[in-house]
Design a protein around this motif. Structure first.
Motif, PDB file in Angstrom:
ATOM      1  N   UNK A  44       0.816  -1.222   0.000  1.00  0.00           N
ATOM      2  CA  UNK A  44       0.000   0.000   0.000  1.00  0.00           C
ATOM      3  C   UNK A  44       0.844   1.264   0.000  1.00  0.00           C
ATOM      4  N   UNK A  45       2.156   1.129   0.063  1.00  0.00           N
ATOM      5  CA  UNK A  45       3.061   2.285   0.111  1.00  0.00           C
ATOM      6  C   UNK A  45       3.707   2.505  -1.244  1.00  0.00           C
ATOM      7  N   UNK A  46       3.274   3.546  -1.938  1.00  0.00           N
ATOM      8  CA  UNK A  46       3.816   3.828  -3.268  1.00  0.00           C
ATOM      9  C   UNK A  46       4.485   5.193  -3.335  1.00  0.00           C
ATOM     10  N   UNK A  47       4.801   5.753  -2.178  1.00  0.00           N
ATOM     11  CA  UNK A  47       5.470   7.047  -2.111  1.00  0.00           C
ATOM     12  C   UNK A  47       6.136   7.203  -0.761  1.00  0.00           C
ATOM     13  N   UNK A  48       6.728   8.351  -0.495  1.00  0.00           N
ATOM     14  CA  UNK A  48       7.484   8.551   0.739  1.00  0.00           C
ATOM     15  C   UNK A  48       6.696   8.121   1.977  1.00  0.00           C
ATOM     16  N   UNK A  49       7.319   7.282   2.805  1.00  0.00           N
ATOM     17  CA  UNK A  49       6.634   6.630   3.920  1.00  0.00           C
ATOM     18  C   UNK A  49       7.404   6.825   5.212  1.00  0.00           C
ATOM     19  N   UNK A  50       6.692   7.214   6.244  1.00  0.00           N
ATOM     20  CA  UNK A  50       7.246   7.350   7.590  1.00  0.00           C
ATOM     21  C   UNK A  50       6.789   6.149   8.411  1.00  0.00           C
ATOM     22  N   UNK A  51       7.736   5.396   8.940  1.00  0.00           N
ATOM     23  CA  UNK A  51       7.441   4.202   9.731  1.00  0.00           C
ATOM     24  C   UNK A  51       7.564   4.566  11.208  1.00  0.00           C
ATOM     25  N   UNK A  52       6.438   4.816  11.855  1.00  0.00           N
ATOM     26  CA  UNK A  52       6.412   5.297  13.241  1.00  0.00           C
ATOM     27  C   UNK A  52       6.511   4.120  14.206  1.00  0.00           C
ATOM     28  N   UNK A  60      10.829  -0.586   7.330  1.00  0.00           N
ATOM     29  CA  UNK A  60      11.562   0.535   6.750  1.00  0.00           C
ATOM     30  C   UNK A  60      12.558   0.023   5.719  1.00  0.00           C
ATOM     31  N   UNK A  61      13.300  -1.026   6.083  1.00  0.00           N
ATOM     32  CA  UNK A  61      14.294  -1.589   5.173  1.00  0.00           C
ATOM     33  C   UNK A  61      13.638  -2.232   3.956  1.00  0.00           C
ATOM     34  N   UNK A  62      12.522  -2.921   4.164  1.00  0.00           N
ATOM     35  CA  UNK A  62      11.833  -3.563   3.042  1.00  0.00           C
ATOM     36  C   UNK A  62      11.349  -2.528   2.034  1.00  0.00           C
ATOM     37  N   UNK A  63      10.847  -1.402   2.525  1.00  0.00           N
ATOM     38  CA  UNK A  63      10.408  -0.346   1.617  1.00  0.00           C
ATOM     39  C   UNK A  63      11.597   0.216   0.843  1.00  0.00           C
ATOM     40  N   UNK A  64      12.705   0.436   1.525  1.00  0.00           N
ATOM     41  CA  UNK A  64      13.906   0.939   0.845  1.00  0.00           C
ATOM     42  C   UNK A  64      14.340  -0.013  -0.249  1.00  0.00           C
ATOM     43  N   UNK A  65      14.289  -1.316   0.034  1.00  0.00           N
ATOM     44  CA  UNK A  65      14.670  -2.313  -0.963  1.00  0.00           C
ATOM     45  C   UNK A  65      13.734  -2.310  -2.163  1.00  0.00           C
ATOM     46  N   UNK A  66      12.495  -1.882  -1.952  1.00  0.00           N
ATOM     47  CA  UNK A  66      11.528  -1.767  -3.058  1.00  0.00           C
ATOM     48  C   UNK A  66      11.674  -0.449  -3.813  1.00  0.00           C
ATOM     49  N   UNK A  67      12.573   0.401  -3.366  1.00  0.00           N
ATOM     50  CA  UNK A  67      12.764   1.693  -4.020  1.00  0.00           C
ATOM     51  C   UNK A  67      11.829   2.774  -3.532  1.00  0.00           C
ATOM     52  N   UNK A  68      11.163   2.533  -2.400  1.00  0.00           N
ATOM     53  CA  UNK A  68      10.262   3.521  -1.813  1.00  0.00           C
ATOM     54  C   UNK A  68      11.034   4.319  -0.759  1.00  0.00           C
ATOM     55  N   UNK A  69      11.031   5.639  -0.880  1.00  0.00           N
ATOM     56  CA  UNK A  69      11.692   6.479   0.115  1.00  0.00           C
ATOM     57  C   UNK A  69      11.021   6.264   1.464  1.00  0.00           C
ATOM     58  N   UNK A  82      19.710  -0.657  15.033  1.00  0.00           N
ATOM     59  CA  UNK A  82      19.419  -1.886  14.302  1.00  0.00           C
ATOM     60  C   UNK A  82      18.836  -1.599  12.922  1.00  0.00           C
ATOM     61  N   UNK A  83      18.021  -0.548  12.830  1.00  0.00           N
ATOM     62  CA  UNK A  83      17.480  -0.148  11.529  1.00  0.00           C
ATOM     63  C   UNK A  83      18.602   0.310  10.609  1.00  0.00           C
ATOM     64  N   UNK A  84      19.516   1.101  11.129  1.00  0.00           N
ATOM     65  CA  UNK A  84      20.671   1.528  10.333  1.00  0.00           C
ATOM     66  C   UNK A  84      21.480   0.326   9.860  1.00  0.00           C
ATOM     67  N   UNK A  85      21.619  -0.696  10.714  1.00  0.00           N
ATOM     68  CA  UNK A  85      22.383  -1.890  10.349  1.00  0.00           C
ATOM     69  C   UNK A  85      21.746  -2.639   9.183  1.00  0.00           C
ATOM     70  N   UNK A  86      20.443  -2.440   8.991  1.00  0.00           N
ATOM     71  CA  UNK A  86      19.750  -3.038   7.841  1.00  0.00           C
ATOM     72  C   UNK A  86      19.917  -2.193   6.588  1.00  0.00           C
ATOM     73  N   UNK A  87      20.583  -1.063   6.718  1.00  0.00           N
ATOM     74  CA  UNK A  87      20.796  -0.190   5.571  1.00  0.00           C
ATOM     75  C   UNK A  87      19.676   0.799   5.333  1.00  0.00           C
ATOM     76  N   UNK A  88      18.821   0.995   6.337  1.00  0.00           N
ATOM     77  CA  UNK A  88      17.682   1.905   6.197  1.00  0.00           C
ATOM     78  C   UNK A  88      17.895   3.145   7.061  1.00  0.00           C
ATOM     79  N   UNK A  89      17.160   4.194   6.742  1.00  0.00           N
ATOM     80  CA  UNK A  89      17.269   5.462   7.470  1.00  0.00           C
ATOM     81  C   UNK A  89      16.294   5.480   8.638  1.00  0.00           C
TER      82      UNK A  89
END
Length: 203
Positions: A44-52, A60-69, A82-89
């Motif tokens: 359901x996320x097709x654009x910039x997404x904030x994971x609260x 967060x990492x899965x969305x980044x891997x899909x090319x979703x900011x 831990x999120x940073x360790x997955x390569x996500x912001x």
């Protein structure tokens, strides 16, 4: 203090309510790769997404891997690391503090029961409305039907210093009324396995 900061990853832990009731926490799911039901949110996320309340950042990492900011936000410094360790912001910040891109996020995620953050779903959804753009959505995971809205004091077990905090739970049948009182409408609600979800649009 969260499960991540208390070193409970990989261990069974739960929330203890003031009534003595116990609510098990799915820590293994939080730390794993995206699992059953997560695609309902991710698709359901097709654009910039904030994971609260991003936790260790699986979504967060899965969305980044899909090319979703995407950007995770969590009050736990360990979860952010831990999120940073997955390569996500991710940011170490309270969602009620100032955040980047306020009013411009296409989607906000409230997965894994994070509708309970702060113990006041009305206040939390009001804050979500400030974060998303016009036409944006809040994607929320809910309790099964018949649970209504509950609020209560809880503490983390077994390894905690005894500090109590307020949490909340929202059953799927209660989300329409809550949404209507916070400038949202329910676009859809669905279940996958034992998990329940809804998509809220700005009314």
């Amino acid at each position: 203090m969260t499960a991540f900061d208390r070193g409970l990853l990989g261990h069974r832990c739960w929330l203890e309510l003031a009534t003595g009731e116990r609510v098990d926490l799915p820590v293994d799911r939080w730390t794993a790769i995206p699992c059953e039901g997560d695609d309902v949110l991710l698709d359901a996320c097709d654009g910039p997404t904030l994971d609260v309340g991003c936790g260790p950042g699986r979504l967060t990492a899965a969305l980044s891997e899909r090319g979703v900011a995407s950007l995770g936000v969590d009050i736990s410094a360990t979860a952010v690391r831990l999120t940073h360790a997955r390569g996500a912001a991710a940011l170490h910040r309270d969602v009620f503090d100032r955040l980047p891109g306020e009013g411009r996020w296409r989607h906000v995620l409230l997965a894994d029961g994070n509708i309970g953050i702060g113990g006041d779903p009305h206040r939390l959804l009001t804050r979500m409305a400030e974060l998303i753009t016009d036409g944006g959505t809040v994607l929320v995971e809910l309790d099964p039907p018949g649970r209504g809205v509950r609020q209560g004091r809880v503490r983390l077990r077994p390894d905690d210093d005894g500090n109590w905090f307020t949490w909340a739970w929202v059953g799927v049948e209660a989300i329409a009324d809550l949404a209507a009182r916070t400038a949202f409408r329910v676009a859809w609600a669905t279940s996958h396995g034992r998990r329940w979800f809804a998509c809220l649009e700005k009314a």
